[in-house]
Design an enzyme around this catalytic site. Structure first.
Site, PDB file in Angstrom:
ATOM      1  N   ASP A   7       7.261  -0.925  -1.087  1.00 47.56           N
ATOM      2  CA  ASP A   7       5.968  -1.405  -1.429  1.00 47.56           C
ATOM      3  C   ASP A   7       6.470  -0.548  -3.127  1.00 47.56           C
ATOM      4  OD1 ASP A   7       3.374  -1.742  -2.646  1.00 47.56           O
ATOM      5  OD2 ASP A   7       2.912  -1.084  -0.841  1.00 47.56           O
TER       6      ASP A   7
ATOM      7  N   GLY B 248       9.998  -0.570  -4.612  1.00 49.05           N
ATOM      8  CA  GLY B 248      10.655  -2.350  -5.803  1.00 49.05           C
ATOM      9  C   GLY B 248       8.940  -2.641  -5.803  1.00 49.05           C
ATOM     10  N   ASP B 249       9.488  -3.779  -7.089  1.00 51.14           N
ATOM     11  CA  ASP B 249       7.984  -5.016  -7.217  1.00 51.14           C
ATOM     12  C   ASP B 249       8.422  -5.957  -6.634  1.00 51.14           C
ATOM     13  OD1 ASP B 249       6.518  -6.478  -9.068  1.00 51.14           O
ATOM     14  OD2 ASP B 249       6.635  -5.224 -10.597  1.00 51.14           O
ATOM     15  N   PHE B 250       7.098  -7.026  -5.838  1.00 50.63           N
ATOM     16  CA  PHE B 250       8.123  -7.816  -5.027  1.00 50.63           C
ATOM     17  C   PHE B 250       7.805  -9.225  -5.651  1.00 50.63           C
ATOM     18  CE2 PHE B 250       3.420  -7.592  -2.375  1.00 50.63           C
ATOM     19  CZ  PHE B 250       2.810  -7.916  -3.926  1.00 50.63           C
TER      20      PHE B 250
ATOM     21  N   HIS C 162      -3.439 -13.306  -0.219  1.00 48.92           N
ATOM     22  CA  HIS C 162      -5.248 -13.789  -0.985  1.00 48.92           C
ATOM     23  C   HIS C 162      -4.953 -12.704  -2.398  1.00 48.92           C
ATOM     24  CE1 HIS C 162      -7.275  -9.952   0.433  1.00 48.92           C
ATOM     25  NE2 HIS C 162      -6.545  -9.426  -0.119  1.00 48.92           N
TER      26      HIS C 162
END
Lengths: 336, 336
Positions: free
Chosen positions: A199, A225-227, A245
């Protein structure tokens, strides 16, 4: 005009926000946490809650009639369910999402009509700033939000721990893990597994605290991290719960592709949501959750199992299946 | 912790405001009035409503899953109930109260916790001014409010017209009559009766228009007055529907005494409300209506049949009885 028809069902639904807000205020006021210590009469409970005498008894008896409290010989007490799920002192507490609903969503949903007309979010973002940017910049709000996600996903997480064939895999990472609700339930149930959660960096301490409180720090670790910008951690199993979603169609597909790339050969991606039923007429919570994405985010929407397995196939997964978990939640599994 | 318990019931109630607000927005947007003309597909309905493409289909399908719309072969249509009760073009429309709930109460109830702590109203009155003073000084708001009262009381009014022995009486007046919802239903069912409604002067034109539209102007007339300052009209039967619950205990008793004074010997006072059950644990709507009095007014509260018959006896009535009407509503009858 038929004499057998009455408007009761319509009135009940239209005014359902009364009972809903009554429960949300009761959680806010710690009614269930206080009554978990001991049953109290109306005056004793009123004093402990710091309520004005005018409407306290109506409030308590409304909670009785809504099935959220019991009352015997003038003493108010929790029901079996509220004792287990709404006492903030118990690990089984699931009220975090309801706390957030009370503090934020109830108000934002007041502008649903405007949202439907404009297609634009109706939450704090209207005052400027992106949803996640705003959230992750305020440590107190972030912790409340992440805890609320744990509450929302707790029962589905337990079901995933039971229903997925974890014995066939060794490593797993939960993508967009928040507090780590899913990895904790999975690791508690399966001692051979190691892995953790992925996350944004701001979640790290909150994740690690929650994992430590569950005595799982030796097997679960946090990867920051940034996905969208960073590669996902490599593992046998990756999971995304209430993540897809949040995003628009292109972003959803991008996340599925990145998961495919990070998985071991034969590995599995588990996606879980309040999946809308394929006929789009039964899972009310899933459909309303999709409207909640309108209220909260610029492009998010919920989807059906068929929608999702289509995206998984498109993303390269050779095998897919949909399995019901609990209540409104289901999981979609893709095998690489 | 039991494995058979799930938090579903709690989550369902806590998030019930989602479905509630979805219906309220649908009424605001005239979904049911438009579909009463003809069934439409998602795109046709979206265009007629002026909605953004993003969430229109989720909105419509959420209404299907909530039992408020049907969908067949891609065409959306009203259910039997919403066709009858939520088409604004039909006299059977009962959505007025829900319109008011959407425009006012939903927001005011957001401050329920503060209301419970302070005992003070949480509606527009917080910005200064009394509830009825503010309401009756704005003709547009007043008409909406009075229509909403007709919608709220329509089904109970029909039941009173059927269940009370009107053949034994000749004259009747409804006290705090608003648009005249009750007198109109009673006069439509019993052609021998004459009488009318009593309310503040600002209601007169709205009452007379409604009575005229029901072709009852020859038998129903309006008497203007303040029921605390002026004597009540003399009649064989007086009624008060959703009136007593607006006021504090002393005011309630004062209104009952004034009704006693105005009745013919042998005359009857009919009080109807969403009466709370005597054990205060079943009529959820009555208990929540009492919390709505907290939100709306400085001293009002709802009450049980036993509470009310006690006040009637104290006020001189020699005979009393409680009779269920429909849904959450009951009537209390006092014979002079």
């Amino acid at each position: 005009m038929s004499d057998t028809l009455t408007p009761e069902k319509i009135m009940h639904l239209g005014m359902a926000f009364w009972g809903s807000k009554t429960l949300l205020s009761a959680i806010e006021l710690d009614v269930f946490t206080i009554l978990a210590q001991k049953p109290l009469d109306a005056e004793g409970l009123r004093r402990q809650l710091g309520l004005h005498p005018r409407s306290a008894r109506d409030f308590f008896d409304a909670l009785v009639s809504l099935g959220m409290l019991d009352r015997k010989d003038g003493l108010y007490m929790n029901t079996t369910e509220t004792e287990l799920f709404l006492d903030k002192a118990k690990p089984s507490y699931i009220g975090g999402f309801l706390e957030m609903a009370n503090a934020r969503l109830y108000k934002s949903w007041g502008a649903l009509t405007e949202g439907l007309r404009t297609g634009q979010p109706q939450n704090e973002v209207k005052d400027g700033g992106g949803f996640f940017e705003t959230l992750y910049s305020d440590p107190v709000k972030l912790k409340t939000f992440l805890q609320s996600m744990t509450g929302l996903s707790m029962w589905a997480s337990k079901a995933i721990a039971q229903k997925f064939p974890w014995q066939n895999y060794n490593t797993f990472f939960d993508i967009g893990t928040a507090q780590g609700g899913l990895p904790v339930q999975v690791a508690l149930a399966h001692s051979h597994l190691t892995g953790g959660g992925f996350d944004l960096p701001a979640s790290q301490l909150i994740f690690e605290e929650y994992v430590r409180s569950n005595l799982l720090s030796d097997r679960l670790r946090f990867i920051a991290g940034d996905f969208f910008r960073d590669p996902l951690p490599k593992a046998d199993v990756l999971s995304m719960g209430h993540i897809l979603h949040d995003w628009n169609l292109e972003e959803k597909k991008q996340l599925i592709r990145k998961a495919y790339d990070a998985l071991s050969p034969g590995g599995a991606l588990i996606i879980f949501e309040s999946l809308i039923d394929d006929d789009r007429r039964r899972n009310t919570f899933g459909l309303l959750m999709s409207l909640n994405m309108l209220i909260e985010l610029p492009g998010g929407f919920d989807y059906t199992g068929t929608d999702c397995t289509g995206w998984l196939r498109e993303g390269g997964f050779r095998e897919t299946r949909v399995e019901h978990l609990v209540g409104p939640d289901s999981m979609v599994i893709g095998i690489k």
